[in-house]
Design a protein around this motif. Structure first.
Motif, PDB file in Angstrom:
ATOM      1  N   PHE A 218     102.239 -93.722 -33.162  1.00  0.00           N
ATOM      2  CA  PHE A 218     103.570 -93.184 -32.849  1.00  0.00           C
ATOM      3  C   PHE A 218     103.997 -92.148 -33.890  1.00  0.00           C
ATOM      4  CE2 PHE A 218     108.157 -93.043 -33.136  1.00  0.00           C
ATOM      5  CZ  PHE A 218     108.556 -92.945 -31.801  1.00  0.00           C
ATOM      6  N   GLU A 219     103.894 -92.515 -35.150  1.00  0.00           N
ATOM      7  CA  GLU A 219     104.354 -91.614 -36.224  1.00  0.00           C
ATOM      8  C   GLU A 219     103.487 -90.351 -36.304  1.00  0.00           C
ATOM      9  OE1 GLU A 219     107.146 -91.829 -37.611  1.00  0.00           O
ATOM     10  OE2 GLU A 219     107.631 -93.859 -36.950  1.00  0.00           O
ATOM     11  N   GLY A 220     102.181 -90.522 -36.107  1.00  0.00           N
ATOM     12  CA  GLY A 220     101.271 -89.371 -36.132  1.00  0.00           C
ATOM     13  C   GLY A 220     101.586 -88.378 -35.027  1.00  0.00           C
ATOM     14  N   VAL A 221     101.831 -88.884 -33.820  1.00  0.00           N
ATOM     15  CA  VAL A 221     102.164 -88.015 -32.677  1.00  0.00           C
ATOM     16  C   VAL A 221     103.523 -87.359 -32.891  1.00  0.00           C
ATOM     17  CG1 VAL A 221     102.680 -87.976 -30.196  1.00  0.00           C
ATOM     18  CG2 VAL A 221     100.733 -89.307 -31.031  1.00  0.00           C
ATOM     19  N   ARG A 222     104.469 -88.150 -33.378  1.00  0.00           N
ATOM     20  CA  ARG A 222     105.838 -87.644 -33.573  1.00  0.00           C
ATOM     21  C   ARG A 222     105.886 -86.526 -34.626  1.00  0.00           C
ATOM     22  NH1 ARG A 222     110.700 -88.185 -35.893  1.00  0.00           N
ATOM     23  NH2 ARG A 222     112.501 -88.430 -34.520  1.00  0.00           N
ATOM     24  N   ALA A 223     104.945 -86.529 -35.543  1.00  0.00           N
ATOM     25  CA  ALA A 223     104.931 -85.519 -36.609  1.00  0.00           C
ATOM     26  C   ALA A 223     104.387 -84.160 -36.147  1.00  0.00           C
ATOM     27  CB  ALA A 223     104.087 -86.036 -37.777  1.00  0.00           C
ATOM     28  N   LEU A 224     103.804 -84.106 -34.937  1.00  0.00           N
ATOM     29  CA  LEU A 224     103.202 -82.855 -34.464  1.00  0.00           C
ATOM     30  C   LEU A 224     104.254 -81.918 -33.857  1.00  0.00           C
ATOM     31  CD1 LEU A 224      99.977 -84.342 -32.809  1.00  0.00           C
ATOM     32  CD2 LEU A 224     100.191 -83.316 -35.069  1.00  0.00           C
ATOM     33  N   PRO A 225     104.030 -80.596 -33.936  1.00  0.00           N
ATOM     34  CA  PRO A 225     105.058 -79.612 -33.531  1.00  0.00           C
ATOM     35  C   PRO A 225     105.097 -79.355 -32.023  1.00  0.00           C
ATOM     36  CG  PRO A 225     103.138 -78.471 -34.375  1.00  0.00           C
ATOM     37  CD  PRO A 225     102.826 -79.931 -34.488  1.00  0.00           C
ATOM     38  N   TRP A 226     105.398 -80.382 -31.235  1.00  0.00           N
ATOM     39  CA  TRP A 226     105.384 -80.258 -29.772  1.00  0.00           C
ATOM     40  C   TRP A 226     106.344 -79.175 -29.261  1.00  0.00           C
ATOM     41  CZ3 TRP A 226     101.407 -82.574 -27.650  1.00  0.00           C
ATOM     42  CH2 TRP A 226     100.839 -83.680 -28.299  1.00  0.00           C
TER      43      TRP A 226
END
Length: 374
Positions: free
Chosen positions: A75-83
């Motif tokens: 969750f945290e890894g995905v949330r940190a990406l610049p979507w």
């Protein structure tokens, strides 16, 4: 925008796709890995790759990779990406992917966590908690391998093997990306006659014609990223114009495909017309074991495997007859088969072999060129 991109490939085609990127795309930073090729570029590179790559399966943008042994880490890894750099507020952003040899092995659970993390990130950026997802599609893909997650956006949409010319195919079609790879492995450039005596739906001969006429394989289709607001539409317009400018549709080559089945011949003729190469490919009804093979040239064949067409005994009997028919031919011969006993039936050991996959079927390309007159 600087992008890290990744092209998944059929196993065995990584080196060919890397060469396409280096020589056709004029790229330096290209790395062939197992089942994929990773490269750097901008949106112009992205558009060029989708339109011009003949042997890649799709073009993905890699947003990031990070350790993911727990759902919290994922969750945290995905949330940190610049979507938000790519996905606008009205976008549809479905999630799909796979997990291998990892603690997080439930794909549906991973999909839910990733979706939730992207919604959380975009919600904060756009100050909204609900997304209609009524706009263009931004397909999110993930791969979790040995507890490392990689997140991608798929720019292609339908796989790149879907060129747009083969709406219908015979019972055991060869993927267009693999057909193009066979022509590239044979290093056929149009300077000598070309023959496919088991043409099926015409794919190998059509791909050969497209290569010879320098016709970009993606010209007749659309790609998901053409609708994305993060890229300027002029980039795609220019890439298409460049591809059209490269093609020489009036150039003629000696390309023949034949099949014992008249329905296959008709299908091949129709597919060649749709592909725009009917002016340089000739299809005819002929039995492969009774053809004349006395002239020089290149022969590429994908005879029935005994997997979906014919049973194995019939296929092996066919290999034997075909082997006798081409035994004294001066043609360079490239024959794809999934049968481990192919060489024994064909009657000759190959000068060289290459492992390839047609979808999930493990094959070998048997190459015979030492006996031929160059």
């Amino acid at each position: 925008m600087e992008l890290t991109m990744c092209c998944p490939t059929l196993f065995g085609l990584e080196g060919i796709v890397a060469d396409e990127l280096r020589f056709g795309g004029k790229l330096n930073d290209v790395h062939a890995e197992n089942g994929r090729v990773v490269f750097e570029g901008d949106e112009n590179t992205l558009a060029w790759a989708n339109l011009n790559l003949r042997c890649a399966e799709r073009v993905l943008i890699r947003l990031g990779m990070f350790p993911a042994k727990t759902f919290d880490q994922l969750f945290e890894g995905v949330r940190a990406l610049p979507w938000e750099q790519f996905i606008p507020r009205d976008a549809a952003f479905p999630v799909k992917g796979h997990s291998l040899n990892s603690a997080l092995h439930s794909v549906p659970d991973c999909q839910k966590i990733i979706k939730k993390a992207v919604v959380s990130r975009l919600g904060e950026c756009y100050h909204q908690s609900w997304f209609e997802e009524s706009g263009a599609k931004y397909q999110i893909q993930f791969a979790i391998m040995r507890d490392t997650a990689e997140l991608y956006l798929d720019t292609s949409g339908a796989g790149l093997h879907k060129r747009g010319y083969r709406a219908n195919s015979n019972a055991a079609p060869l993927r267009e990306t693999l057909a193009a790879a066979l022509v590239k492995v044979a290093r056929w450039r149009g300077r000598e006659p070309f023959l496919d005596p088991f043409c099926g739906s015409g794919t190998i001969a059509i791909e050969a014609a497209m290569i010879a006429q320098r016709r970009a394989p993606g010209l007749m289709r659309a790609f998901d990223a053409e609708k994305w607001t993060c890229f300027d539409a002029s980039v795609w317009r220019q890439a298409r114009e460049d591809a059209i400018g490269m093609a020489d549709g009036s150039a003629r080559f000696d390309i023949v495909g034949s099949d014992v089945d008249s329905a296959c011949v008709q299908l091949s003729i129709e597919n060649a017309r749709k592909a725009g190469v009917a002016n340089t490919v000739f299809f005819e009804q002929a039995d492969a074991v009774a053809r004349d093979y006395t002239r020089n040239g290149v022969l590429i064949a994908n005879p029935p495997y005994g997997e979906r067409l014919l049973d194995l005994q019939e296929a092996e009997a066919l290999y034997q007859k075909f082997g006798l028919a081409v035994e004294k031919s001066p043609m360079k011969q490239y024959i794809l088969s999934s049968d481990p006993l192919f060489e024994r039936c064909f009657g000759r050991k190959a000068d060289k072999r290459r492992k390839l996959y047609n979808g999930m079927i493990k094959c070998e390309l048997h190459m015979y060129f030492k006996h031929s007159k160059h």
